[in-house]
Design an enzyme around this catalytic site. Structure first.
Site, PDB file in Angstrom:
ATOM      1  N   ALA A  24       7.132  16.236 -21.980  1.00 11.00           N
ATOM      2  CA  ALA A  24       8.521  15.876 -22.268  1.00 11.00           C
ATOM      3  C   ALA A  24       9.298  17.017 -22.913  1.00 11.00           C
ATOM      4  O   ALA A  24      10.504  17.112 -22.754  1.00 11.00           O
ATOM      5  CB  ALA A  24       8.541  14.655 -23.187  1.00 11.00           C
ATOM      6  N   HIS A  25       8.622  17.879 -23.639  1.00 12.64           N
ATOM      7  CA  HIS A  25       9.305  18.977 -24.328  1.00 12.64           C
ATOM      8  C   HIS A  25       9.821  19.982 -23.301  1.00 12.64           C
ATOM      9  O   HIS A  25       9.103  20.339 -22.367  1.00 12.64           O
ATOM     10  CB  HIS A  25       8.343  19.670 -25.296  1.00 12.64           C
TER      11      HIS A  25
END
Length: 66
Positions: A24-25
């Site tokens: 997700a980062h």
């Protein structure tokens, strides 16, 4: 400390393949943040100066945009 931060950045650049990263980062780079935090006996201004020196060297020697 500057030499250690530079070597860490150079080593990460050579070892970490961001093209295979998932998660997700946001995938900005192998080293997207190198914080200089005034803990004891150093000012924020001194930390900022160190960060600028590191950024200049990383850009010049490693070709990483800073």
């Amino acid at each position: 400390m500057l030499e250690g931060a530079f070597r860490l950045t150079a080593t990460a650049l050579g070892l970490i393949d961001m093209s295979a990263h998932t998660g997700a980062h946001p995938r900005l780079g192998a080293v997207d943040v190198v914080p200089f935090v005034p803990v004891s006996g150093v000012t924020m201004e001194e930390c900022a100066a160190l960060a600028r020196r590191l950024g200049e060297r990383v850009g010049r020697e490693l070709g990483i945009p800073v």
